[in-house]
Design a protein around this motif. Structure first.
Motif, PDB file in Angstrom:
ATOM      1  N   PRO A 184       0.820  -1.162  -0.085  1.00 57.37           N
ATOM      2  CA  PRO A 184       0.097  -0.176   0.042  1.00 57.37           C
ATOM      3  C   PRO A 184       0.798   1.322  -0.118  1.00 57.37           C
ATOM      4  O   PRO A 184       0.486   2.148  -0.635  1.00 57.37           O
ATOM      5  CB  PRO A 184      -0.966  -0.151   1.476  1.00 57.37           C
ATOM      6  CG  PRO A 184      -0.909  -1.590   1.754  1.00 57.37           C
ATOM      7  CD  PRO A 184       0.450  -2.192   0.974  1.00 57.37           C
ATOM      8  N   LEU A 185       2.019   1.264   0.573  1.00 56.03           N
ATOM      9  CA  LEU A 185       2.744   2.499   0.594  1.00 56.03           C
ATOM     10  C   LEU A 185       3.742   2.525  -0.421  1.00 56.03           C
ATOM     11  O   LEU A 185       4.453   3.563  -0.509  1.00 56.03           O
ATOM     12  CB  LEU A 185       3.413   2.771   2.114  1.00 56.03           C
ATOM     13  CG  LEU A 185       2.346   2.932   3.210  1.00 56.03           C
ATOM     14  CD1 LEU A 185       3.031   2.821   4.557  1.00 56.03           C
ATOM     15  CD2 LEU A 185       1.438   3.847   3.062  1.00 56.03           C
ATOM     16  N   SER A 186       3.749   1.701  -1.455  1.00 59.08           N
ATOM     17  CA  SER A 186       4.846   1.659  -2.534  1.00 59.08           C
ATOM     18  C   SER A 186       4.620   2.785  -3.536  1.00 59.08           C
ATOM     19  O   SER A 186       3.318   2.533  -3.988  1.00 59.08           O
ATOM     20  CB  SER A 186       4.930   0.232  -3.054  1.00 59.08           C
ATOM     21  OG  SER A 186       5.620   0.307  -4.274  1.00 59.08           O
TER      22      SER A 186
ATOM     23  N   ARG B  53      -8.223   6.897  -6.719  1.00 56.91           N
ATOM     24  CA  ARG B  53      -8.669   7.232  -5.417  1.00 56.91           C
ATOM     25  C   ARG B  53      -7.516   6.691  -4.148  1.00 56.91           C
ATOM     26  O   ARG B  53      -7.409   7.561  -3.352  1.00 56.91           O
ATOM     27  CB  ARG B  53     -10.034   6.121  -5.093  1.00 56.91           C
ATOM     28  CG  ARG B  53     -11.145   6.739  -5.861  1.00 56.91           C
ATOM     29  CD  ARG B  53     -12.380   6.237  -5.262  1.00 56.91           C
ATOM     30  NE  ARG B  53     -12.526   4.699  -5.600  1.00 56.91           N
ATOM     31  CZ  ARG B  53     -13.062   4.325  -6.572  1.00 56.91           C
ATOM     32  NH1 ARG B  53     -13.643   5.131  -7.713  1.00 56.91           N
ATOM     33  NH2 ARG B  53     -13.074   2.979  -6.843  1.00 56.91           N
ATOM     34  N   ALA B  54      -6.753   5.783  -4.519  1.00 50.50           N
ATOM     35  CA  ALA B  54      -5.888   5.282  -3.510  1.00 50.50           C
ATOM     36  C   ALA B  54      -4.673   6.157  -3.617  1.00 50.50           C
ATOM     37  O   ALA B  54      -3.868   6.621  -2.631  1.00 50.50           O
ATOM     38  CB  ALA B  54      -5.287   3.853  -4.160  1.00 50.50           C
ATOM     39  N   VAL B  55      -4.147   6.483  -4.896  1.00 47.33           N
ATOM     40  CA  VAL B  55      -3.183   7.708  -4.843  1.00 47.33           C
ATOM     41  C   VAL B  55      -3.487   9.067  -4.159  1.00 47.33           C
ATOM     42  O   VAL B  55      -2.690   9.508  -3.368  1.00 47.33           O
ATOM     43  CB  VAL B  55      -2.886   8.148  -6.444  1.00 47.33           C
ATOM     44  CG1 VAL B  55      -2.230   9.303  -6.450  1.00 47.33           C
ATOM     45  CG2 VAL B  55      -2.428   6.855  -7.071  1.00 47.33           C
TER      46      VAL B  55
ATOM     47  N   LEU C  85      -0.578  10.793   3.428  1.00 49.61           N
ATOM     48  CA  LEU C  85      -0.069  10.060   4.591  1.00 49.61           C
ATOM     49  C   LEU C  85       1.409  10.638   4.526  1.00 49.61           C
ATOM     50  O   LEU C  85       1.968  10.760   3.768  1.00 49.61           O
ATOM     51  CB  LEU C  85       0.119   8.576   4.392  1.00 49.61           C
ATOM     52  CG  LEU C  85      -1.196   7.991   4.076  1.00 49.61           C
ATOM     53  CD1 LEU C  85      -1.115   6.449   3.755  1.00 49.61           C
ATOM     54  CD2 LEU C  85      -2.023   8.193   5.375  1.00 49.61           C
ATOM     55  N   VAL C  86       1.841  10.587   5.824  1.00 50.58           N
ATOM     56  CA  VAL C  86       3.416  11.211   6.290  1.00 50.58           C
ATOM     57  C   VAL C  86       4.234   9.997   5.564  1.00 50.58           C
ATOM     58  O   VAL C  86       5.436  10.613   5.289  1.00 50.58           O
ATOM     59  CB  VAL C  86       3.368  11.358   7.655  1.00 50.58           C
ATOM     60  CG1 VAL C  86       4.839  11.601   7.937  1.00 50.58           C
ATOM     61  CG2 VAL C  86       2.342  12.544   8.093  1.00 50.58           C
TER      62      VAL C  86
ATOM     63  N   PHE D  36       8.922   7.753   2.924  1.00 50.36           N
ATOM     64  CA  PHE D  36       9.333   6.729   2.189  1.00 50.36           C
ATOM     65  C   PHE D  36      10.902   7.063   1.950  1.00 50.36           C
ATOM     66  O   PHE D  36      11.218   8.060   1.284  1.00 50.36           O
ATOM     67  CB  PHE D  36       8.511   6.653   1.042  1.00 50.36           C
ATOM     68  CG  PHE D  36       9.083   5.734   0.145  1.00 50.36           C
ATOM     69  CD1 PHE D  36       8.834   4.181   0.553  1.00 50.36           C
ATOM     70  CD2 PHE D  36       9.942   5.769  -1.100  1.00 50.36           C
ATOM     71  CE1 PHE D  36       9.296   3.119  -0.196  1.00 50.36           C
ATOM     72  CE2 PHE D  36      10.386   4.596  -1.876  1.00 50.36           C
ATOM     73  CZ  PHE D  36       9.974   3.350  -1.327  1.00 50.36           C
ATOM     74  N   GLU D  37      11.783   5.970   2.463  1.00 47.67           N
ATOM     75  CA  GLU D  37      13.238   6.306   2.236  1.00 47.67           C
ATOM     76  C   GLU D  37      13.551   5.800   0.885  1.00 47.67           C
ATOM     77  O   GLU D  37      13.481   4.619   0.344  1.00 47.67           O
ATOM     78  CB  GLU D  37      13.875   5.508   3.218  1.00 47.67           C
ATOM     79  CG  GLU D  37      13.656   6.214   4.756  1.00 47.67           C
ATOM     80  CD  GLU D  37      14.717   5.829   5.817  1.00 47.67           C
ATOM     81  OE1 GLU D  37      15.429   4.603   5.418  1.00 47.67           O
ATOM     82  OE2 GLU D  37      14.580   5.938   7.011  1.00 47.67           O
ATOM     83  N   THR D  38      14.500   6.855   0.128  1.00 47.80           N
ATOM     84  CA  THR D  38      14.902   6.185  -1.064  1.00 47.80           C
ATOM     85  C   THR D  38      16.175   7.189  -1.451  1.00 47.80           C
ATOM     86  O   THR D  38      16.650   8.191  -0.688  1.00 47.80           O
ATOM     87  CB  THR D  38      13.661   6.554  -2.170  1.00 47.80           C
ATOM     88  OG1 THR D  38      14.111   5.974  -3.534  1.00 47.80           O
ATOM     89  CG2 THR D  38      13.244   7.732  -2.298  1.00 47.80           C
TER      90      THR D  38
END
Length: 305
Positions: free
Chosen positions: A94-96, A118-120, A126-127, A132-134
C-alpha cells in the motif's frame, strides 16, 4: 551535424524490436515474496514514459508511431489488465510509490483506472509517502511525478533537487556508473523527460555543457551502450545540444539488425526472456535518445533556414 536519418533509424529499429518482443513486458503475479510482485512493473512504466515522449515530439514516422500506440494498448490491456494489476500492486504494497509511478504516463496518454486514482489521492495525504526512504534522485522523481499528476509535491522539487549529486556540481572525474545514472535521471526529471529544457537551472546546464562531452567519450570507449544512450538523451535536453556525431555513429553501429541495443559491448546469449530482461532497457533508451535527438536536429535545421 550528425545525419538526422541515422538518428531516426535507431529509434525506428528499437520500436520494431520492442513490438516484436512485446510479450517480454510481463508481470509475475505469483512471484516469491522475497522477489517482490512489483519488480516487473518497472519495464512497463519505462515503456509508457518513452512512448509518451515519442507521441509528444511528433517526429516519428507513421509506422513507428503506430507500433508505439499498439504497444501501449497491449501492455495496458493485456499486461496490466486495464490497470487492475496496478490496483493489485497497490493493495499488495500500500505505501509503495511504484503503481503510482507506472500509472502516471498511462494517465497522461488517456488511460484511466478510477480505483487506483482514489488510492493515490488517499496515500498522498499520509506522512509515510514523504517519509518513504529512497535516493535523492528518486525523491526528486516522485516530487516531479506528483506535480504532473496534479498533487502538491512533497517535498517541493526545489528542496528535493538540493540534495542530489548533480545539484552540487561535484568534481567531474568522480563520475562512475551509479553516479552517471543519477545524473541522467536527475536531468530527465528536471526537464520532464526532455519536454522543458528550460527546467535545468543555469548552473547545472553550464556544468553539463562543460563536462558531458568527456563523459560521453568515456562511456563510448567502454562500449556501455545503455549509459551512453542516456547521456545522449541528456545532450538533447541541453539548451543547445551538440548531437555528438562520433557517439551517434558508434551507437547506431552497436544496434543489432533487428533493432535491439545491447547494454554493454555485444548482445548477450540465452533464452528469449533472459535476453529481453538484459536489453529491453538499453533498447528503450535507444528509442528515447533517437526521438529527442531527431526532434532537436529538426529544430536546429529550422533555425538555420
Amino acid at each position: 551535424m550528425t545525419d538526422t536519418r541515422l538518428i531516426h533509424a535507431v529509434g525506428a529499429g528499437a520500436v520494431e524490436w520492442l513490438w516484436a518482443h512485446r510479450d517480454g513486458f510481463r508481470l509475475e503475479p505469483d512471484a516469491d515474496p522475497e522477489t517482490g510482485f512489483l519488480d516487473r512493473f518497472k519495464p512497463v512504466g519505462e515503456l509508457a514514459l518513452i512512448c509518451a515522449v515519442l507521441f509528444r515530439e511528433g517526429v516519428a514516422g507513421s509506422r513507428q508511431a503506430g507500433l508505439a500506440r499498439r504497444l501501449i494498448d497491449h501492455v495496458w490491456r493485456d499486461t496490466l489488465d486495464g490497470g487492475r494489476m496496478l490496483v493489485r500492486g497497490q493493495r499488495t504494497e500500500p505505501l509503495s510509490p511504484i503503481p503510482f509511478e507506472v500509472y502516471l504516463p498511462f494517465r497522461e496518454l488517456g488511460y484511466s483506472q478510477p480505483e487506483l486514482e482514489r488510492a493515490v489521492v488517499l496515500d498522498h495525504r499520509l506522512v509515510s509517502w514523504q517519509a518513504f526512504e529512497t535516493s535523492p534522485t528518486r525523491r526528486l522523481a516522485l516530487s516531479a511525478f506528483q506535480r504532473r499528476y496534479g498533487l502538491t509535491p512533497r517535498p517541493p522539487e526545489s528542496e528535493a533537487l538540493r540534495v542530489t549529486w548533480l545539484a552540487r556540481t561535484p568534481e567531474p572525474w568522480t563520475v562512475e556508473g551509479h553516479i552517471a545514472y543519477d545524473i541522467t535521471h536527475c536531468v530527465f526529471h528536471l526537464t520532464d523527460w526532455g519536454e522543458n529544457p528550460g527546467g535545468l537551472p543555469p548552473d547545472i546546464a553550464d556544468y553539463l555543457t562543460t563536462w558531458l562531452p568527456a563523459w560521453i567519450d568515456d562511456w563510448l570507449d567502454l562500449e556501455r551502450w545503455d549509459l551512453l544512450g542516456e547521456l545522449l538523451v541528456v545532450d538533447a535536453c541541453l539548451p543547445r545540444p551538440t548531437l555528438d556525431e562520433p557517439a551517434w555513429k558508434a551507437f547506431a553501429a552497436a544496434q543489432q539488425p533487428d533493432g535491439a541495443m545491447p547494454a554493454v559491448r555485444t548482445m548477450p546469449e540465452g533464452d528469449g526472456e533472459a535476453v529481453f530482461d538484459l536489453v529491453y532497457h538499453s533498447t528503450l533508451v535507444a528509442a528515447f535518445a533517437s526521438v529527442l535527438a531527431t526532434s532537436r536536429a529538426l529544430t536546429e535545421l529550422a533555425r538555420a533556414s
